[in-house]
Design a protein around this motif. Structure first.
Motif, PDB file in Angstrom:
ATOM      1  N   LEU A 169       3.516  -0.115   9.131  1.00 39.95           N
ATOM      2  CA  LEU A 169       3.251  -1.376   9.818  1.00 39.95           C
ATOM      3  C   LEU A 169       2.835  -1.142  11.268  1.00 39.95           C
ATOM      4  O   LEU A 169       1.980  -1.856  11.798  1.00 39.95           O
ATOM      5  N   GLU A 170       3.430  -0.149  11.908  1.00 44.06           N
ATOM      6  CA  GLU A 170       3.035   0.161  13.281  1.00 44.06           C
ATOM      7  C   GLU A 170       1.592   0.678  13.318  1.00 44.06           C
ATOM      8  O   GLU A 170       0.813   0.328  14.217  1.00 44.06           O
ATOM      9  N   MET A 171       1.222   1.496  12.347  1.00 48.68           N
ATOM     10  CA  MET A 171      -0.141   2.031  12.295  1.00 48.68           C
ATOM     11  C   MET A 171      -1.184   0.937  12.063  1.00 48.68           C
ATOM     12  O   MET A 171      -2.333   1.058  12.490  1.00 48.68           O
ATOM     13  N   THR A 172      -0.799  -0.123  11.354  1.00 56.51           N
ATOM     14  CA  THR A 172      -1.757  -1.178  10.996  1.00 56.51           C
ATOM     15  C   THR A 172      -1.561  -2.430  11.847  1.00 56.51           C
ATOM     16  O   THR A 172      -2.090  -3.483  11.506  1.00 56.51           O
ATOM     17  N   ARG A 173      -0.836  -2.321  12.917  1.00 53.40           N
ATOM     18  CA  ARG A 173      -0.565  -3.473  13.784  1.00 53.40           C
ATOM     19  C   ARG A 173      -1.893  -4.134  14.196  1.00 53.40           C
ATOM     20  O   ARG A 173      -2.840  -3.472  14.630  1.00 53.40           O
ATOM     21  N   GLY A 174      -1.961  -5.452  14.039  1.00 54.59           N
ATOM     22  CA  GLY A 174      -3.144  -6.204  14.444  1.00 54.59           C
ATOM     23  C   GLY A 174      -4.313  -6.133  13.490  1.00 54.59           C
ATOM     24  O   GLY A 174      -5.377  -6.683  13.784  1.00 54.59           O
ATOM     25  N   GLU A 175      -4.132  -5.506  12.328  1.00 55.60           N
ATOM     26  CA  GLU A 175      -5.260  -5.318  11.411  1.00 55.60           C
ATOM     27  C   GLU A 175      -5.178  -6.172  10.146  1.00 55.60           C
ATOM     28  O   GLU A 175      -5.922  -5.968   9.205  1.00 55.60           O
ATOM     29  N   ARG A 176      -4.239  -7.115  10.092  1.00 53.69           N
ATOM     30  CA  ARG A 176      -4.102  -8.011   8.939  1.00 53.69           C
ATOM     31  C   ARG A 176      -3.899  -7.227   7.642  1.00 53.69           C
ATOM     32  O   ARG A 176      -4.579  -7.458   6.637  1.00 53.69           O
ATOM     33  N   ILE A 177      -2.967  -6.299   7.694  1.00 56.24           N
ATOM     34  CA  ILE A 177      -2.672  -5.471   6.520  1.00 56.24           C
ATOM     35  C   ILE A 177      -1.176  -5.536   6.218  1.00 56.24           C
ATOM     36  O   ILE A 177      -0.349  -5.308   7.097  1.00 56.24           O
ATOM     37  N   ALA A 178      -0.840  -5.877   4.971  1.00 60.58           N
ATOM     38  CA  ALA A 178       0.532  -5.800   4.492  1.00 60.58           C
ATOM     39  C   ALA A 178       0.704  -4.485   3.736  1.00 60.58           C
ATOM     40  O   ALA A 178      -0.278  -3.885   3.287  1.00 60.58           O
ATOM     41  N   VAL A 179       1.932  -4.044   3.622  1.00 58.67           N
ATOM     42  CA  VAL A 179       2.226  -2.743   3.012  1.00 58.67           C
ATOM     43  C   VAL A 179       3.070  -2.964   1.758  1.00 58.67           C
ATOM     44  O   VAL A 179       4.183  -3.479   1.834  1.00 58.67           O
ATOM     45  N   LEU A 180       2.520  -2.578   0.623  1.00 55.78           N
ATOM     46  CA  LEU A 180       3.230  -2.709  -0.646  1.00 55.78           C
ATOM     47  C   LEU A 180       3.785  -1.361  -1.078  1.00 55.78           C
ATOM     48  O   LEU A 180       3.040  -0.395  -1.258  1.00 55.78           O
ATOM     49  N   GLY A 181       5.116  -1.291  -1.230  1.00 54.24           N
ATOM     50  CA  GLY A 181       5.737  -0.099  -1.778  1.00 54.24           C
ATOM     51  C   GLY A 181       5.906  -0.211  -3.279  1.00 54.24           C
ATOM     52  O   GLY A 181       5.727  -1.280  -3.872  1.00 54.24           O
ATOM     53  N   ARG A 182       6.250   0.904  -3.901  1.00 59.46           N
ATOM     54  CA  ARG A 182       6.416   0.920  -5.357  1.00 59.46           C
ATOM     55  C   ARG A 182       7.698   0.202  -5.760  1.00 59.46           C
ATOM     56  O   ARG A 182       8.654   0.141  -4.991  1.00 59.46           O
ATOM     57  N   PHE A 183       7.701  -0.302  -6.968  1.00 59.63           N
ATOM     58  CA  PHE A 183       8.852  -0.992  -7.564  1.00 59.63           C
ATOM     59  C   PHE A 183       9.056  -0.343  -8.914  1.00 59.63           C
ATOM     60  O   PHE A 183       8.384  -0.685  -9.884  1.00 59.63           O
ATOM     61  N   SER A 184       9.963   0.621  -8.981  1.00 63.87           N
ATOM     62  CA  SER A 184      10.043   1.512 -10.138  1.00 63.87           C
ATOM     63  C   SER A 184      11.370   1.355 -10.865  1.00 63.87           C
ATOM     64  O   SER A 184      12.429   1.344 -10.228  1.00 63.87           O
ATOM     65  N   PHE A 185      11.318   1.256 -12.182  1.00 66.17           N
ATOM     66  CA  PHE A 185      12.533   1.088 -12.971  1.00 66.17           C
ATOM     67  C   PHE A 185      13.365   2.373 -12.979  1.00 66.17           C
ATOM     68  O   PHE A 185      12.833   3.471 -12.771  1.00 66.17           O
ATOM     69  N   PRO A 186      14.685   2.270 -13.216  1.00 67.01           N
ATOM     70  CA  PRO A 186      15.542   3.459 -13.264  1.00 67.01           C
ATOM     71  C   PRO A 186      15.043   4.470 -14.299  1.00 67.01           C
ATOM     72  O   PRO A 186      14.503   4.096 -15.350  1.00 67.01           O
ATOM     73  N   ALA A 187      15.233   5.755 -14.002  1.00 63.09           N
ATOM     74  CA  ALA A 187      14.683   6.824 -14.845  1.00 63.09           C
ATOM     75  C   ALA A 187      15.195   6.743 -16.274  1.00 63.09           C
ATOM     76  O   ALA A 187      14.435   6.946 -17.231  1.00 63.09           O
ATOM     77  N   ASP A 188      16.484   6.446 -16.464  1.00 67.31           N
ATOM     78  CA  ASP A 188      17.019   6.395 -17.828  1.00 67.31           C
ATOM     79  C   ASP A 188      16.428   5.227 -18.610  1.00 67.31           C
ATOM     80  O   ASP A 188      16.156   5.331 -19.802  1.00 67.31           O
ATOM     81  N   TYR A 189      16.172   4.117 -17.925  1.00 68.84           N
ATOM     82  CA  TYR A 189      15.576   2.954 -18.586  1.00 68.84           C
ATOM     83  C   TYR A 189      14.131   3.239 -18.991  1.00 68.84           C
ATOM     84  O   TYR A 189      13.656   2.734 -20.012  1.00 68.84           O
TER      85      TYR A 189
END
Length: 408
Positions: free
Chosen positions: A114-134
């Motif tokens: 977010l600091e790197m993209t400050r002022g650039e109208r960019i949101a940051v999406l991280g991964r959403f990963s299910f548990p390994a056993d599931y």
């Protein structure tokens, strides 16, 4: 939003409703972040829970500033998020689901991006990963490695995406951008496309989403096929609001009028017995079988493979045709149910069956949406509005062309 103070880099936003155990686990997980505890705050809104969530939250002691809020009546995740965003003290937000358990470097990665993209109208999406056993279960494997639920397997790390990537499960964004777009629509009673609806408005203002796959939140929710189908009802119903709020949106039921909606509602129950048997068969397979040890996610045939059964066009189909497809899908499940270990080909066949269920319950959600009657009644108005908008765009392009002709 209040003014940033105290050197806070992030305000973490978490709405919750009747999920006491998991939200407590989430907050304990945030205590293990590599980002110093004095550089972020966590805001939680209890959306009128009745399971002891509020009392459990009040009893917690955390190394970071934990600020608790409560809605007296259940207002849905959009309303809860809006309350927290307005109360946030940092300029930058990380919006999490209550079951999104960030790995230790998660907040630090969000803060840096977010600091790197400050002022650039960019949101940051991280991964959403299910548990390994599931992920080793048949249904969990499909949810993790295909587009059955989320589109993460279609995203390329570092690439930019539009509104359909605006998932509020593990998202970094500046509070100013959310405010400028008008916050989350509080008309959504439950979870179901309210984040992408905000994404539509953010995209119109020039905002984009960059995908940061190393910023992982573990999705601590081992869904059954029944859970999944219920969530698709919410998504289908919620998606109607995206269209109602913006007539330029073209969804798969764009041609639906009042007569078609009534036909759909009259016929939905006629295929339900066959669909329920199919759903139970998938659930039984999920409980008794496992994904073969030698099956790599990339070997499962789904990407670019035509769907075997009907998908988003189910609302157009006669009930008997949907019933026949459900019966055929159930017949296709028989050899899978005889296996204890599923091959890549078996998983591809299961993906086809689950895709049928996905769109079946999306269609159910559309038919139940509080907004679908108005949407169907305004078909002519929607299409006229879109045509007028297209004409204006074409005229603008013609004026901008140096030759006076429309550019190709």
């Amino acid at each position: 939003m209040t003014q940033e103070y105290g050197g806070l880099k992030l305000s973490v936003i978490i709405p919750t409703h009747n999920r006491m155990d998991i939200v407590v686990k989430n907050l304990l997980c945030l205590a293990r972040q590599t980002l110093p505890a004095d550089s972020f705050e966590v805001l939680v809104c209890d959306d009128a829970s009745t399971d002891g969530t509020w009392e459990a939250l009040q009893s917690l002691s955390t190394p970071y500033a934990l600020r608790l809020f409560r809605l007296p009546q259940c207002g849905g995740p959009g309303r809860a998020r809006n309350l927290l965003i307005r109360e946030a003290r940092a300029e930058a937000l990380v919006i999490l689901n209550d079951d999104a358990l960030l790995t230790p470097a998660g907040l630090a990665m969000h803060a840096a991006a977010l600091e790197m993209t400050r002022g650039e109208r960019i949101a940051v999406l991280g991964r959403f990963s299910f548990p390994a056993d599931y992920q080793r279960t048949p249904f969990g494997c499909l949810l993790e490695h295909t587009d059955l639920s989320f589109r993460f397997p279609l995203f390329t790390p570092g690439n930019f995406y539009g509104a359909n990537a605006f998932y509020s499960c593990n998202l970094g964004i500046y509070a100013e951008a959310v405010a400028e777009a008008g916050y989350f629509d509080e008309g959504y009673a439950g979870a179901g496309a309210e984040d992408m609806e905000l994404g539509d408005r953010l995209a119109k203002l020039g905002n984009m989403v960059v995908y940061l796959d190393k910023c992982v939140a573990v999705h601590e929710h081992r869904l059954t096929v029944h859970d999944f189908c219920r969530s698709q009802i919410g998504r289908g119903g919620g998606g109607v609001v995206r269209c109602m709020n913006d007539f330029s949106q073209v969804f798969h039921y764009d041609d639906m009028d009042t007569a078609a909606l009534e036909r759909l509602r009259r016929g939905l129950h006629r295929a339900e017995d066959a669909v329920l048997r199919l759903k139970d068969a998938v659930h039984a397979l999920h409980r008794r079988a496992a994904v073969g040890e030698d099956v790599a996610p990339q070997d499962i045939p789904w990407r670019g493979v035509p769907l075997r059964y009907s998908a988003h066009d189910q609302w157009r189909m006669p009930p008997r045709a949907v019933e026949r497809e459900a019966q055929q899908a159930l017949a296709d499940m028989v050899p899978l149910l005889k296996s204890r270990e599923l091959s890549a080909g078996d998983m591809g066949a299961l993906y086809q069956v689950c895709s049928f269920l996905k769109w079946r319950y999306d269609t159910v959600g559309i038919s139940r949406s509080p907004w679908i009657d108005e949407y169907a009644a305004r078909k002519a108005e929607r299409q006229a509005s879109r045509q007028a908008g297209q004409s204006l765009c074409a005229a603008a392009q013609t004026q901008e062309s140096p030759s006076g002709r429309q550019e190709t």
